[in-house]
Design a protein around this motif. Sequence first.
Motif, PDB file in Angstrom:
ATOM      1  N   HIS A 312       1.157  -1.274   0.481  1.00 46.37           N
ATOM      2  CA  HIS A 312      -0.189   0.094   0.049  1.00 46.37           C
ATOM      3  C   HIS A 312       1.125   1.350  -0.197  1.00 46.37           C
ATOM      4  CE1 HIS A 312      -4.216  -1.908   0.758  1.00 46.37           C
ATOM      5  NE2 HIS A 312      -3.654  -2.803   1.273  1.00 46.37           N
ATOM      6  N   LEU A 313       2.270   0.770  -0.400  1.00 48.34           N
ATOM      7  CA  LEU A 313       2.943   2.603  -0.487  1.00 48.34           C
ATOM      8  C   LEU A 313       2.958   3.129  -1.746  1.00 48.34           C
ATOM      9  CD1 LEU A 313       5.168   3.205   1.462  1.00 48.34           C
ATOM     10  CD2 LEU A 313       7.446   2.027   0.325  1.00 48.34           C
ATOM     11  N   ASP A 314       1.739   3.803  -2.138  1.00 46.38           N
ATOM     12  CA  ASP A 314       1.310   4.521  -3.048  1.00 46.38           C
ATOM     13  C   ASP A 314       1.557   5.969  -2.764  1.00 46.38           C
ATOM     14  OD1 ASP A 314      -0.840   4.347  -1.179  1.00 46.38           O
ATOM     15  OD2 ASP A 314      -1.662   3.866  -2.676  1.00 46.38           O
ATOM     16  N   PRO A 438      -2.804  -2.188   5.889  1.00 48.41           N
ATOM     17  CA  PRO A 438      -1.936  -2.519   6.671  1.00 48.41           C
ATOM     18  C   PRO A 438      -2.861  -2.028   8.368  1.00 48.41           C
ATOM     19  CG  PRO A 438      -1.564  -1.116   5.018  1.00 48.41           C
ATOM     20  CD  PRO A 438      -2.986  -1.169   5.272  1.00 48.41           C
ATOM     21  N   PRO A 439      -1.941  -1.841   9.008  1.00 49.57           N
ATOM     22  CA  PRO A 439      -2.381  -2.473  10.797  1.00 49.57           C
ATOM     23  C   PRO A 439      -2.153  -1.378  11.394  1.00 49.57           C
ATOM     24  CG  PRO A 439      -0.308  -4.009  10.369  1.00 49.57           C
ATOM     25  CD  PRO A 439      -0.706  -3.694   9.161  1.00 49.57           C
ATOM     26  N   VAL A 440      -3.358  -1.060  12.139  1.00 55.54           N
ATOM     27  CA  VAL A 440      -3.137   0.471  12.498  1.00 55.54           C
ATOM     28  C   VAL A 440      -2.619   0.165  14.123  1.00 55.54           C
ATOM     29  CG1 VAL A 440      -4.762   1.029  11.901  1.00 55.54           C
ATOM     30  CG2 VAL A 440      -5.223  -0.082  13.673  1.00 55.54           C
ATOM     31  N   THR A 441      -1.823  -1.451  14.893  1.00 53.97           N
ATOM     32  CA  THR A 441      -1.196  -1.258  15.674  1.00 53.97           C
ATOM     33  C   THR A 441      -0.383  -2.540  15.656  1.00 53.97           C
ATOM     34  OG1 THR A 441      -1.845  -2.172  17.971  1.00 53.97           O
ATOM     35  CG2 THR A 441      -3.066  -3.436  16.426  1.00 53.97           C
ATOM     36  N   ILE A 460     -14.122   6.894  14.464  1.00 56.54           N
ATOM     37  CA  ILE A 460     -13.353   7.964  13.068  1.00 56.54           C
ATOM     38  C   ILE A 460     -12.779   7.048  11.627  1.00 56.54           C
ATOM     39  CG2 ILE A 460     -12.761   9.348  14.922  1.00 56.54           C
ATOM     40  CD1 ILE A 460     -10.205   9.289  14.301  1.00 56.54           C
ATOM     41  N   GLY A 461     -12.553   5.884  11.505  1.00 59.58           N
ATOM     42  CA  GLY A 461     -13.040   5.337  10.065  1.00 59.58           C
ATOM     43  C   GLY A 461     -11.062   5.503  10.143  1.00 59.58           C
ATOM     44  N   LEU A 462     -10.203   5.891  10.760  1.00 59.29           N
ATOM     45  CA  LEU A 462      -9.121   5.893  10.541  1.00 59.29           C
ATOM     46  C   LEU A 462      -8.569   4.330  10.381  1.00 59.29           C
ATOM     47  CD1 LEU A 462      -7.706   9.262  11.427  1.00 59.29           C
ATOM     48  CD2 LEU A 462      -8.148   8.288   9.121  1.00 59.29           C
ATOM     49  N   PHE A 463      -8.965   3.673   9.442  1.00 68.17           N
ATOM     50  CA  PHE A 463      -7.725   2.695   9.077  1.00 68.17           C
ATOM     51  C   PHE A 463      -7.392   2.424   7.775  1.00 68.17           C
ATOM     52  CE2 PHE A 463     -12.405   1.617  10.142  1.00 68.17           C
ATOM     53  CZ  PHE A 463     -12.626   1.660  11.832  1.00 68.17           C
ATOM     54  N   ASN A 464      -6.278   3.358   7.469  1.00 69.15           N
ATOM     55  CA  ASN A 464      -5.219   3.090   6.837  1.00 69.15           C
ATOM     56  C   ASN A 464      -5.358   3.160   5.175  1.00 69.15           C
ATOM     57  OD1 ASN A 464      -3.128   4.389   8.908  1.00 69.15           O
ATOM     58  ND2 ASN A 464      -2.863   1.881   9.621  1.00 69.15           N
ATOM     59  N   ASN A 465      -6.467   3.347   5.116  1.00 68.89           N
ATOM     60  CA  ASN A 465      -6.752   3.316   2.956  1.00 68.89           C
ATOM     61  C   ASN A 465      -6.188   3.366   2.458  1.00 68.89           C
ATOM     62  OD1 ASN A 465      -9.448   1.522   3.022  1.00 68.89           O
ATOM     63  ND2 ASN A 465     -10.163   2.971   5.536  1.00 68.89           N
ATOM     64  N   ARG A 466      -6.549   3.312   1.176  1.00 68.06           N
ATOM     65  CA  ARG A 466      -5.099   3.880   0.303  1.00 68.06           C
ATOM     66  C   ARG A 466      -5.793   5.144   0.094  1.00 68.06           C
ATOM     67  NH1 ARG A 466      -2.649   0.516  -2.996  1.00 68.06           N
ATOM     68  NH2 ARG A 466      -2.940  -1.194  -2.936  1.00 68.06           N
ATOM     69  N   ILE A 473      -0.397   4.655  13.189  1.00 62.80           N
ATOM     70  CA  ILE A 473       0.609   3.228  13.533  1.00 62.80           C
ATOM     71  C   ILE A 473       0.221   3.486  15.294  1.00 62.80           C
ATOM     72  CG2 ILE A 473       2.594   2.261  13.890  1.00 62.80           C
ATOM     73  CD1 ILE A 473       2.731   3.193  11.032  1.00 62.80           C
ATOM     74  N   LEU A 474      -0.586   2.603  15.531  1.00 61.95           N
ATOM     75  CA  LEU A 474      -0.274   2.524  17.462  1.00 61.95           C
ATOM     76  C   LEU A 474       1.042   1.720  18.186  1.00 61.95           C
ATOM     77  CD1 LEU A 474      -2.024   3.052  20.861  1.00 61.95           C
ATOM     78  CD2 LEU A 474      -2.686   1.406  20.086  1.00 61.95           C
TER      79      LEU A 474
END
Length: 700
Positions: A312-314, A438-441, A460-466, A473-474
Amino acid sequence: MPLARSLSMTSLNGLPQWEDEDLPVEDLLLFEVSWEVTNKVGGIYTVIQTKAKTTADEWGENYFLVGPYFGHNVKTQVEACEPPNPAVMKAMDTMKSQGCQVFFGRWLIEGSPYVLLFDIGSAAWNLDRWKGEFWDVSNIGIPFHDQEANDAVIFGSLTAWFLKEFDDKPNVIAHFHEWQAGVGLILSRSQKLPVATIFTTHATLLGRYLCAANIDFYNNLDQFDIDKEAGERQIYHRYCMERASVHCAHVFTTVSQITAIEAEHMLKRNPDIVTPNGLNIKKFSAMHEFQNLHSMYKARIQEFIRGHFYGHLDFSLEKTLFFFIAGRYEFSNKGADMFLEALSRLNFLLRVHKADVTVVVFFIMPAKTNNFNVETLKGQAVRKQLWDTAQSVKEKFGKKLYNALLKGEIPDLNKIFDRDDITIMKRAIFSTQRHCLPPVTTHNMIDDGNDPILNTIRRIGLFNNRTDRVKVILHPEFLSSTSPLLPLDYEEFVRGCHLGVFPSYYEPWGYTPAECTVMGIPSVTTNLSGFGCFMQEHVADPAAYGIYIVDRRFRSPDESCNQLTQFLYGFCQQSRRQRIIQRNRTERLSDLLDWRYLGRYYMHARHLALSRTFPDKFEMEPSAPPKTEGFRYPRPSSVPPSPSVSQHSSPHNSEDENEDEDERYDEDEEAERDRQNIKSPFSLGVLPQGMKKQHGEYRN
């Protein structure tokens, strides 16, 4: 004997420094008493450890730290030696002869101060008798089940016993930190010992409990039933110990203006002096050195990001900013709740304005975990495999190119890679495919269903979407250079980030933004933290120097969150050059946080304690101000801290613009102007001009 003071403009880059030529240090003994001497529990350990060198330089062989003895700490931190002072030796021998174990040595920190440590266990057989004596002098009863309070009684009784062994000469100053050391102060005063006493509270006991319960604290300071609140939380005896210590001390100090206001209502005494916390500042010989460290550690963080976001490194890492929050896992007190809400709004703004900037936010807040997240470990393994593949192909490519050039030929790039090379590269590309976000933790949380940070991220829906411009990152564990995920120490990590965000609601001082400042990293703080109040009073435009202060005292929660969002969005709009200039300015403020400067507040407290205890021997000058003078840095007149509204889009115009900025910005000239600005001190409890408290202060 008058204690004369004068100001010198010749040291510490122009900051005024006190000279105490008439203070007879050789005829005095200074004992600093705390439960955290050689015993790390919280932030007081940092205060005492960092301040030790400055105090030892001033007092020499007559400065001693007093604390509890813990074998595992002493083995690694203390070098045993004999006391250099005969009065100290005599007092120790008397206590040892009656069965108390007393340890003396040098604390192996900067300054190598002497430490005197009492073994609490060896004196525990006296507990019932000492609790009875404490009740006789204070009417404070200590429950048998509160081990911490019982230990405080033993420690305080041993301290008072030790101080009692001294004669009238030399004169003694005893400085006590927090309620755990307060029993010694109370007993010393009740026994009328000839000791000048100082008590410092770093945070009121009840204030911490009330804020942890998410109560509207600052809005109701004058309305709390203190005894009732302390009783309901089963800390009434501790509160009484703290309050008695405050009222028994000759001089009472706190670490910040905001804590002074809190102490006035919680402990019913106005502090005599505010003694801000400092750090030992080590300056680099060249300005660019700390900028080089930022670049080096930023590259290490970028390597972690490459692995964590594989597949997801775009987004461009050159246009990626690293924000972080760190500290104890106190979701509301540390402002993590407001920070997450501001990140949601920042994500919306960056997406709406189609910004090419990406923000990666780290939450470094220790929590209970099982182990590393498998997906996170896999990401770092994939990154390392790709790096090894690229190195292998590069080596083969280099040899073919080298041989072709030796023959005087330009190699055919279509033939320089053989089929095996293409296959290896295709397999590497396929290995980066990912079927999940990508995991948030970075770790498996023990109770992730009830974790407040993760629950807010879900809301709030911050799930590391593109499509998200803000990635989260926790990292629920302290940073370590031996970690297989992010092998950096905390200091290295901070230097590699762009911005520290600490929108705390309850923060008596705030070492995290202070540490950012001395490392040249901009930070966000609030006007409810001691650090934020201190910077507001010393810097005319803190934001220009990379200190963004969110108003959480006079604004509603939503307004404060919007202000924080605007700070973050404005920072994202800065050019790389503007961030470099701002880091230079931020690092320049480190002089204000140097113990060589802030140590004068403690000097003044000691002067005042001596004059109140021994008025026939010591007296303060009538003209001496109750507070020391501080610098007032003006707003820089050169390059703005945030970008102008309109920006040129062509490369040619950008170069011209940079040339203009070079002409306007001179680091040395601007720094010299800063050093020439001095401001009178801030008076305790006075609201900023134009800031009227209307229908109460907001809880947020």
